[in-house]
Design a protein around this motif. Structure first.
Motif, mmCIF file in Angstrom:
data_model
loop_
_atom_site.group_PDB
_atom_site.id
_atom_site.type_symbol
_atom_site.label_atom_id
_atom_site.label_comp_id
_atom_site.label_asym_id
_atom_site.label_seq_id
_atom_site.Cartn_x
_atom_site.Cartn_y
_atom_site.Cartn_z
ATOM 1 N N LEU B 94 17.215 -18.720 24.378
ATOM 2 C CA LEU B 94 15.968 -18.262 24.052
ATOM 3 C C LEU B 94 15.649 -17.054 24.789
ATOM 4 O O LEU B 94 16.543 -16.746 25.830
ATOM 5 N N TYR B 95 14.641 -15.937 24.330
ATOM 6 C CA TYR B 95 14.392 -14.774 25.414
ATOM 7 C C TYR B 95 13.765 -15.147 26.315
ATOM 8 O O TYR B 95 12.421 -15.625 26.791
ATOM 9 N N ARG B 97 12.323 -13.439 28.724
ATOM 10 C CA ARG B 97 11.372 -12.561 29.214
ATOM 11 C C ARG B 97 9.833 -12.641 28.349
ATOM 12 O O ARG B 97 8.815 -12.127 28.411
ATOM 13 N N LEU B 98 10.122 -13.557 27.196
ATOM 14 C CA LEU B 98 8.829 -13.799 26.358
ATOM 15 C C LEU B 98 8.224 -15.161 26.890
ATOM 16 O O LEU B 98 9.086 -16.094 27.593
ATOM 17 N N THR B 99 7.095 -15.536 26.486
ATOM 18 C CA THR B 99 6.515 -16.653 27.038
ATOM 19 C C THR B 99 6.758 -17.924 25.885
ATOM 20 O O THR B 99 7.277 -17.286 24.747
ATOM 21 N N GLU B 102 4.687 -16.874 22.851
ATOM 22 C CA GLU B 102 5.318 -15.643 22.074
ATOM 23 C C GLU B 102 6.535 -15.994 21.326
ATOM 24 O O GLU B 102 6.790 -15.628 20.497
ATOM 25 N N GLU B 105 5.445 -17.570 18.380
ATOM 26 C CA GLU B 105 5.034 -16.704 17.547
ATOM 27 C C GLU B 105 5.911 -15.614 16.674
ATOM 28 O O GLU B 105 6.084 -15.514 15.536
ATOM 29 N N PHE B 106 6.973 -15.508 17.552
ATOM 30 C CA PHE B 106 8.190 -14.241 17.270
ATOM 31 C C PHE B 106 8.764 -15.142 16.246
ATOM 32 O O PHE B 106 9.030 -14.343 14.976
ATOM 33 N N PHE B 107 9.213 -16.092 16.297
ATOM 34 C CA PHE B 107 9.974 -16.765 15.277
ATOM 35 C C PHE B 107 9.555 -17.299 13.967
ATOM 36 O O PHE B 107 10.005 -17.112 12.927
ATOM 37 N N ARG B 109 7.056 -15.304 12.722
ATOM 38 C CA ARG B 109 7.043 -14.040 12.097
ATOM 39 C C ARG B 109 7.955 -13.817 11.407
ATOM 40 O O ARG B 109 8.323 -13.472 10.120
ATOM 41 N N ILE B 110 9.240 -13.770 12.097
ATOM 42 C CA ILE B 110 10.390 -13.040 11.524
ATOM 43 C C ILE B 110 11.057 -14.015 10.691
ATOM 44 O O ILE B 110 11.755 -13.984 9.689
ATOM 45 N N SER B 115 1.368 -14.139 7.950
ATOM 46 C CA SER B 115 0.733 -13.809 9.142
ATOM 47 C C SER B 115 -0.450 -14.383 9.585
ATOM 48 O O SER B 115 -0.784 -14.569 10.618
ATOM 49 N N ARG B 138 6.508 -17.502 30.998
ATOM 50 C CA ARG B 138 7.644 -17.157 30.564
ATOM 51 C C ARG B 138 8.816 -18.036 30.557
ATOM 52 O O ARG B 138 8.919 -18.736 31.424
ATOM 53 N N ARG B 154 10.723 -23.485 18.256
ATOM 54 C CA ARG B 154 10.981 -22.351 17.605
ATOM 55 C C ARG B 154 11.860 -22.671 16.177
ATOM 56 O O ARG B 154 11.957 -21.893 15.459
#
Lengths: 655, 253
Positions: B94-95, B97-99, B102, B105-107, B109-110, B115, B138, B154
């Protein structure tokens, strides 16, 4: 941003968010460089001022030496008594007595003054000895020289005045009048190094972000997660490219702002920014160049990061890339390089040359556009390459052990790089060995670079003569057809050359020089046959139709492979007026190889083609035949190729 | 509508390696997975499990053969396939620095989730996986168990019909592994098709409706755990596995 899809916008937003939350990135790539540059410049100026002050505060000692010590002593005392304007260095003469170089070397004195007879013996020369590696002593010696000169002038004036002649001090009868506007001069000066500094800003800012953006993801294991998402490779590359571009741009802006503020606040020496005059049109041109350079730098860094297997690997790869990118930025420092074709199409170098012209207010729009276009084009190619590198199987987590760099399967992917390296080596050798005997040049090019290079590639990739190089015994008809094919092909090529000459006339002097170099009268015929016919026939065919075409046929359709290999073959013959006919010959030889399934007919064809050009009797001018001869030759040549194809098919059907 | 969610046909993946030469990591795999079914790929390390699943996830391209996810060919429509799958691997991360929120939400959306519905969907997943307590924290500050929930979140946030799990319990302690298996088991009830790789027999036997035993890139047998035992005449799945993978080396104790 609306032109970007949702995926790219999302990727970009979260990429930036992630980068901004990494304090190290912000500190190292934006804050530190912005603070460091003015600090370094002001520290440099401060140190320079201190050094100057230290020289002025020091008292330097002068000693006397030489055969006429009394005269030297007298003159030195007179010179010290009459300092010249602007000279504030404090110099004293030491205690009377003759001194020598050992005392100078030991540091007891700073300057040694002696009066010696001149070479003609009619005059005397005052010689000043000092140690040039001592900055203070150099300054003192320089000041003393000025004072002696002033003393000589005043003594001469007094002597002439005594005889009734008015002495007029030295005057310059040659004056330099620079009529250029100051802002243009300043623009040209600033423009000389503007791109170099811009590159440093972009690279220092973007590197940290670039390393984190792919190599960091690969190391953390998030890249595989991303690759399995709906975002395509191109979208991922696009978003990461934009993120690096944004960080690079932010760094550039921060640096420029810091630089400008410090200049106006007089913290650092003025670089003449205040006197620059940029019209809106020039500003647009400068921005276009900056945009193209930023795109190129960002894409290069993305590619480096994409090819690295870890953060450490990326860091190791970045250093040579930094140098490679910075080097063309120094183009304006070379007086022979001007913002004209072909220099302007050299990525980065062209933009650097054009930036100088833009800041000096004399830019040519076409040149600026060409320079920017070459940077954008290279950036595009690098992005495509980064897109491929992103998903390279051996780079995925846990797959580093799957290396396929030197297997036969890896050969088609590497063939263009291999041939590019051969081209670079050939070019460098040709430039360095321009004055060497043509036979040696040909021997090195054909035997060392092409033949040995091809054999090395074959061994390294474990390639087969028959399967990869088409180096097999051909059928008799194909071998025989190569003979009329070569003759008709050569005539058709000459016809084409004449046609091309109508559009792009070849300078006669260039043609003559080329012919003289190749067809040296004193070279025996048999040597010409070996060096210009047999060796090229074998070595070039093995390299171009064997290795190159063999590799290309495995990665693209046959027609395209033949065309690409022919164009590359043309590029190996450096004079541009030879490129078209050579590429045409390459087309015929490539077609013969593909249609016959063997490279041997092409070898026969190539050797005969060259022999025909060399051994044509002086009375026959192959280039001055009626057009129908060339057209007929082209038809015969096509028939020979068709005959090869038919022979192979017939044998295939029978077999 | 057919219940078939995954159809793998003649899948082959060949790697060229300097040291080992040509390696057939996947050598003609045929396998189907239906909706609401959990199929396990059971094999030793290097058997070809991860390569097969990476090909299904379109991370790698097959050398030959293909697979279809809900009718979409992985070679011809990789973008569409990626929209339909959720891929979870022990090697994916996982990233930091993202919460947690987030990340979801990121996964979402991509992966093309509409939306307008992203926030509601994230809330749904946060509720379903009980992530409310750390949704704004985070990822780098989360415990292993919390990260595991974010990873599952995710994987499913864009509501994919097909889930691919590659050794999801690898590196987890007993409790976290237990919780992970519970969550995966829940996807059967929601009608997801799940393909799941492991080398742990007990895990496979407990979780999977069918098990495909893979070795040297080939599926040696496929069936329910009782089927496999019956087919090999073994008393346990482990014995059945050994008799298929290494005949003659069955335990004599």
């Amino acid at each position: 941003m609306n032109v970007l899809g949702q995926e790219v916008r999302t990727l970009f937003r979260f990429e930036i968010l992630s980068l901004l939350r990494d304090r190290r990135t912000i500190l190292v790539s934006i804050v530190l460089p912005a603070l460091l540059m003015p600090f370094m410049l002001s520290a440099g100026r401060w140190m320079e001022q201190r050094r100057h002050a230290a020289i002025l505060q020091t008292s330097y000692l002068v000693g006397i030496c030489g055969p006429e010590a009394a005269l030297a002593d007298s003159l030195t005392r007179q010179a010290l008594a009459s300092p010249v304007s602007g000279d504030s260095i404090h110099v004293d003469i030491c205690a009377p007595g003759v001194m020598n170089l050992s005392q100078l070397n030991s540091g007891l004195i700073d300057v040694l003054v002696g009066v010696f007879p001149s070479a003609t013996g009619r005059q005397r020369t005052i010689r000043l000895f000092f140690l040039g590696d001592d900055e203070g002593a150099s300054a003192a010696a320089s000041a003393m020289a000025g004072r002696f000169q002033a003393l000589r002038d005043s003594t001469r004036a007094s002597m002439l005045a005594a005889t009734g002649v008015a002495y007029v001090p030295d005057q310059s009868y040659v004056t330099l009048d620079d009529i250029s506007e100051p802002w243009r001069r300043q623009g040209a000066t600033l423009g000389g190094f503007a791109v170099f500094f811009l590159l440093i800003f972009l690279l220092s800012g973007g590197a940290v972000a670039a390393i984190d953006t792919i190599a960091g993801e690969r190391e953390r294991g998030t890249l595989e997660t991303l690759l399995a998402s709906s975002a395509s490779r191109a979208q991922i590359v696009e978003a990461k490219f934009l993120a690096i571009l944004a960080v690079s741009a932010a760094t550039g802006v921060a640096q420029l702002t810091s630089f400008t503020v410090c200049t106006y606040a007089n913290v650092i020496p003025s670089a003449g920014l205040q006197s620059l005059r940029l019209t809106p049109w020039a500003l647009l041109q400068a921005l276009l160049l900056v945009a193209s350079l930023s795109a190129l730098v960002a894409s290069a860094m993305l590619l480096v990061s994409g090819r690295a297997s870890s953060v450490k690997d990326a860091q190791l790869r970045f250093f040579p890339v930094f140098l490679l990118l910075l080097l063309p930025g120094l183009a304006p420092a070379f007086p022979e390089l001007t913002a004209t074709f072909p220099f302007i199409i050299v990525p980065i170098g062209g933009a650097a040359l054009c930036m100088r012209e833009v800041l000096a207010g004399r830019a040519d729009l076409m040149s600026v556009a060409a320079a920017a276009l070459s940077d954008f084009a290279l950036a595009g190619l690098l992005l495509l390459s980064a897109s491929r590198a992103l998903a390279a199987e051996r780079m995925l987590a846990g797959m580093e052990s799957w290396r396929r760099r030197t297997s036969p399967a890896a050969f088609p992917g590497a063939v263009l790089t291999i041939i590019a390296v051969m081209w670079a080596v050939t070019t460098i050798f040709s430039l360095q060995a321009a004055s060497v005997d043509t036979r040696i040049q040909l021997a090195v090019n054909l035997l060392v670079i092409l033949l040995a290079g091809t054999l090395l590639v074959r061994k390294r990739y474990g390639l087969s003569w028959s399967e990869h190089f088409h180096f097999v015994v051909p059928g008799l008809p194909e071998a025989v057809l190569a003979v009329p094919g070569a003759v008709s092909g050569a005539l058709a090529g000459i016809g084409l050359f004449r046609l091309v000459s109508l559009v792009l006339p070849v300078p006669q002097a260039q043609m003559q020089a080329f012919a003289d170099a190749l067809l040296q009268q004193q070279v025996p015929r048999w040597q010409m046959l070996v060096f210009l016919s047999l060796l090229p026939g074998f070595c070039e065919e093995l390299a171009f139709r064997g290795m190159l075409l063999g590799g290309l046929l495995r990665r693209m359709p046959s027609v395209l492979a033949v065309v690409v290999s022919a164009l590359i073959f043309g590029f190996f013959h450096f004079s541009w007026f030879r490129m078209a006919p050579t590429a045409f010959l390459g087309l015929l030889l490539g077609s013969a190889t593909v249609l016959s399934g063997s490279v041997v007919p092409a070898m026969i064809w190539h050797a005969l083609n060259n022999a025909l050009v060399i051994f044509t009797p002086p009375g026959i001018d192959l280039g001055a035949q009626p057009p129908w001869i060339y057209i007929l030759s082209a038809l015969v040549c096509a028939a020979c190729l068709y005959g090869m194809r038919s022979a192979v098919r017939t044998r295939g059907e029978r077999g | 509508m057919s219940d078939r969610a995954i159809e793998i046909t003649g899948l082959v993946k060949i790697f060229e390696d300097d040291a080992r030469g040509t390696v057939r990591a996947v050598d003609g795999v045929d396998l189907d997975v239906d909706r609401g079914e959990i199929v396990g790929l059971l094999g030793v390390n290097g058997a070809g499990k991860t390569t097969t699943l990476r090909i299904l996830a379109t991370v790698l391209e097959p050398t030959s053969g293909t697979a279809r996810i809900l009718g979409h060919d992985i070679r011809k429509e990789p973008g569409e396939v990626r929209r339909l799958i959720g891929y979870y691997s022990s090697t994916t991360a996982l990233y930091p620095r993202l919460t947690a929120g987030e990340t979801l939400e990121f996964f979402a959306r991509i992966n093309g989730y509409p939306s307008s519905g992203v926030r509601r969907r994230v809330e749904e997943v946060v509720g379903a996986l009980d992530m409310g307590g750390f949704v704004d924290t985070r990822v780098e500050k989360l415990s292993q168990g919390m990260k595991q929930k974010v990873s599952i979140g995710r994987t499913v946030v864009h509501d994919p019909a097909v889930l691919i799990f590659d050794e999801p319990t690898s590196g987890l302690d007993v409790l976290n592994a237990h919780e992970m298996l519970g969550m995966i088991s829940g996807f059967r009830k929601t009608g997801h098709a799940v393909i799941y790789s492991t080398h742990i027999m007990a895990e496979a036997e407990r979780l999977c409706d069918r098990i495909a035993i893979i070795h040297s890139g080939r599926i040696l047998a496929c069936g329910t755990p009782p089927d496999l035992r019956e087919r090999t005449g073994a008393a346990s799945l482990e014995d059945a596995f050994v008799s298929l993978v290494a005949p003659g080396r069955e335990a004599s104790w």
